[in-house]
Design an enzyme around this catalytic site. Structure first.
Site, PDB file in Angstrom:
ATOM      1  N   SER A 209      -3.277   7.921  -2.610  1.00 25.83           N
ATOM      2  CA  SER A 209      -1.827   7.690  -2.600  1.00 25.83           C
ATOM      3  C   SER A 209      -1.520   6.330  -1.959  1.00 25.83           C
ATOM      4  CB  SER A 209      -1.138   8.849  -1.887  1.00 25.83           C
ATOM      5  OG  SER A 209       0.231   8.830  -2.139  1.00 25.83           O
ATOM      6  N   GLU A 339       0.012  15.866 -10.187  1.00 23.06           N
ATOM      7  CA  GLU A 339       0.635  14.959  -9.224  1.00 23.06           C
ATOM      8  C   GLU A 339       1.931  15.495  -8.586  1.00 23.06           C
ATOM      9  OE1 GLU A 339      -0.601  12.406  -7.864  1.00 23.06           O
ATOM     10  OE2 GLU A 339      -2.308  11.872  -9.106  1.00 23.06           O
ATOM     11  N   HIS A 458      -0.751  16.331  -6.250  1.00 21.15           N
ATOM     12  CA  HIS A 458      -1.024  15.118  -5.489  1.00 21.15           C
ATOM     13  C   HIS A 458      -1.785  15.495  -4.209  1.00 21.15           C
ATOM     14  CE1 HIS A 458      -0.139  10.919  -4.754  1.00 21.15           C
ATOM     15  NE2 HIS A 458       0.518  11.143  -3.631  1.00 21.15           N
TER      16      HIS A 458
END
Ligand SMILES: *[C@@H]1O[C@H](CO)[C@@H](O)[C@H](O)[C@H]1NC(C)=O
Ligand SMILES: *[C@@H]1O[C@H](CO)[C@@H](O)[C@H](O)[C@H]1NC(C)=O
Ligand SMILES: *[C@@H]1O[C@H](CO)[C@@H](O)[C@H](O)[C@H]1NC(C)=O
Ligand SMILES: *[C@@H]1O[C@H](CO)[C@@H](O)[C@H](O)[C@H]1NC(C)=O
Ligand SMILES: *[C@@H]1O[C@H](CO)[C@@H](O)[C@H](O)[C@H]1NC(C)=O
Ligand SMILES: *[C@@H]1O[C@H](CO)[C@@H](O)[C@H](O)[C@H]1NC(C)=O
Length: 561
Positions: A209, A339, A458
């Site tokens: 990220s 995600e 995510h």
């Protein structure tokens, strides 16, 4: 019988301990910069390893040094006690009692051995958290899985939020200090890591990220050349739809409002923020959101104008990649299957937000979907049609699916796609692309009713690389699918760190018969076969990841690849 055996073992251990004395009770390492005393920890498979935690790598960024670039520490007086966790950098809402401090520029080194035999590959991990949350502490980046491999793991803290990324577009605060912290930590590694058993000439930078964004930027930065040799960017990319800005006055003004500082005079704003207690600066992240909890991404890189400072970034990332102005190293790039899928429900479960998104699409879409603020009605309508057809958004599964995809695509999937394709085209080093699709016993998002994971969210690949004991149980060695995933993911990192190739080796049979080809797109004839690895219970090789969904994005925000 068993008791007897145990006692023999005890006696041996005791004998060794008394011979080794303190050296065994507290492992230590002596580098050109100083002597460090650590502690012992144990991996999930029961291997004892050395941990050196909370080592300050730069001067405390407090007082006069707040908002200044980091100053590397290159020698330590006396023995450095590194037996305990250092603090997290200031984050918006730490749990009560959590150890947080502005004096937070520390790193942790975990090593199986530093007896001077063979130097091991180093993995340098840059944590996630949107550049305003989380940390490199061992509850957010625990070593207990990776240290079953012969690697040295380094995890770091870097300054977050306005304390790390204030960017006024002037000499006072050109920006990118959080990235400059990461560079300082990399320089510390180059200088010191051999003393901990790590090979300074075999460093893999990895991040997820915000950390994944950082990794790509280090491949471009003029400050980082020669400091690393392989790179892994998971679920994050700096190559998005807009050019990188040269300042973040928008965020500085929000910070001024939140911290009750003057906004129009930048010198006064700077000095006001410089004198506020750090708790006040980080008090309210809510003041930065404009619609529900959007925008999801706030601080990022700026392309620094030249004020005479050492610049972390002096060129637009896309341009740098196209022109080959990067430190080319073998590269793994990845995204998860779903995600930010979960963001859909934060809108659909709130009637006010849902109604507003329907009625004021042109105002809200740029905020929620990280689009240019001056986007036209026509273009926004086109995007809406691509995801929702001509229907209104309603609280049902088809809207949830479409909105989940829209959030995922705009924030991670499409920027990662761009980066993967640009790197594949312009880097002469191998590029490996994977999609993480495995759904195990835990996830970063679970169904509200059943409490079970339903998507590969995510950060979910982190669950099998690091212990995340701030909120997840450690995966034990019982023969479960999750445990096998830990073995596979750590084997891929281990092989990549050693050889620049994640594929199976003789000593990593858990990966066989993995054949993960590099992504190919340098020639026209390659364009139909941009291969990637789909990571699920079974691994498989596929082509053209999510490309049907990206057509509208390529049309709206074209670049030449
Ligand atoms: C150094 O440590 C490694 C890994 O624990 C071990 O295999 C090796 O035998 C040790 N070498 C010496 C000289 O102690
Ligand atoms: C997580 O790990 C840290 C460091 O190893 C330890 O201090 C802490 O107590 C652990 N927390 C939980 C919830 O297990
Ligand atoms: C801005 O603030 C600085 C520092 O407080 C002050 O010296 C300066 O006069 C101010 N500039 C203007 C144009 O008000
Ligand atoms: C819905 O969102 C609005 C706007 O952010 C907020 O004020 C409100 O508290 C939310 N309602 C619920 C039930 O969460
Ligand atoms: C949306 O649907 C979910 C699941 O069907 C339900 O739990 C929730 O209350 C609904 N929210 C609104 C605002 O209607
Ligand atoms: C989940 O945990 C249970 C209980 O420990 C175990 O039986 C099961 O195999 C695990 N599932 C996976 C996918 O690892």
């Amino acid at each position: 019988m068993n008791v007897f055996l145990l006692c023999v073992v005890c006696a041996t251990v005791l004998a060794v301990t008394s011979c080794g004395g303190l050296a065994d009770e507290f492992p230590s390492a002596r580098s050109v910069s100083g002597t460090f005393k650590g502690s012992w920890m144990e991996t999930r498979r029961g291997r004892r390893f050395q941990a050196y935690r909370g080592i300050k790598y730069a001067w405390p960024p407090v007082g006069e040094l707040r908002f200044q670039p980091p100053r590397l520490i290159d020698s330590y007086k006396g023995v450095v006690y590194a037996g305990e966790e250092g603090p997290s950098c200031p984050v918006p809402a730490p749990p009560p009692g959590y150890y947080v401090d502005e004096d937070c520029l520390t790193l942790n080194v975990y090593t199986p051995t530093n007896n001077g035999s063979k130097l091991l590959p180093v993995i340098f991990y840059i944590h996630a958290g949107g550049f305003y949350s989380m940390s490199g502490r061992s509850d957010y980046a625990g070593p207990h899985y990776l240290l079953d491999r012969d690697v040295v793991l380094v995890t770091i803290n870097y300054r977050l939020g306005s304390l790390g990324f204030l960017s006024l577009g002037n000499k006072l605060a050109p920006g990118n200090n959080g990235f400059k912290d990461q560079v300082a930590a990399l320089k510390w590694v180059r200088r010191n890591i051999a003393a901990f058993g790590g090979d300074p000439n075999l460093v893999t930078i990895a991040g997820c990220s915000a950390g994944g964004v950082s990794v790509m930027l280090h491949m471009i930065s003029p400050m980082t050349k020669g400091l690393f040799h392989r790179a892994i960017s998971m679920s994050g990319s700096p190559t998005a739809k807009e050019h990188s800005p040269s300042h973040r006055l928008d965020l500085a003004h929000k910070q001024a409002r939140v911290s009750d500082c003057p906004a129009d005079n930048l010198t006064a704003l700077y000095h006001c923020l410089k004198n506020k207690p750090w708790r006040e600066i980080h008090g309210s992240i809510l003041g930065f959101f404009e619609f529900g909890y959007d925008p999801l991404t706030l601080w990022r890189q700026v392309v620094e104008p030249d004020f005479g400072q050492e610049r972390f970034l002096d060129i637009e990332p896309i341009k740098a990649i196209r022109e080959g102005r990067m430190h080319e190293v073998p590269f793994i790039v990845s995204q998860t299957q779903d995600e930010f899928f979960w963001k859909a429900n934060s809108i659909l479960y709130n009637q006010t937000l849902l109604d507003t998104m329907n009625a004021e699409w042109d105002r809200v879409a740029p905020i929620s979907f990280a689009l240019p603020r001056d986007e036209t009605h026509e273009r926004l309508a086109k995007l809406r049609r691509a995801y929702f057809g001509d229907k209104d958004l309603v609280n049902d599964t088809s809207t949830s699916d479409a909105l989940g995809k829209l959030y995922s695509d705009t924030i991670t999937a499409f920027p990662v796609h761009r980066m993967a394709n640009l790197m594949c085209k312009f880097s002469k080093q191998p590029v490996y692309y994977y999609e993480f699709a495995y759904i195990g016993n835990n996830s970063h998002r679970v169904d509200r009713v059943t409490n079970k994971p339903t998507h590969a969210a995510h950060h979910d690949d982190l669950l099998y690389l690091f212990t995340l004991n701030y909120s997840y149980p450690t995966i034990d060695v019982a023969d479960t699918e999750d445990s096998r995933m830990v073995d596979k993911m750590t084997a891929m990192w281990y092989n990549f760190a050693r050889y620049g190739n994640p594929n199976s080796c003789e000593d990593t049979p858990e990966l066989s018969p993995l054949h993960w080809p590099t992504m190919k797109c340098r020639r026209e004839s390659d364009s139909k076969q941009k291969q990637y690895l789909r990571v699920d219970e079974e691994f498989s090789v596929k082509q053209n990841l999510k490309e049907d969904r990206f057509k509208v994005w390529e049309e709206l925000y074209p670049i030449v690849y």
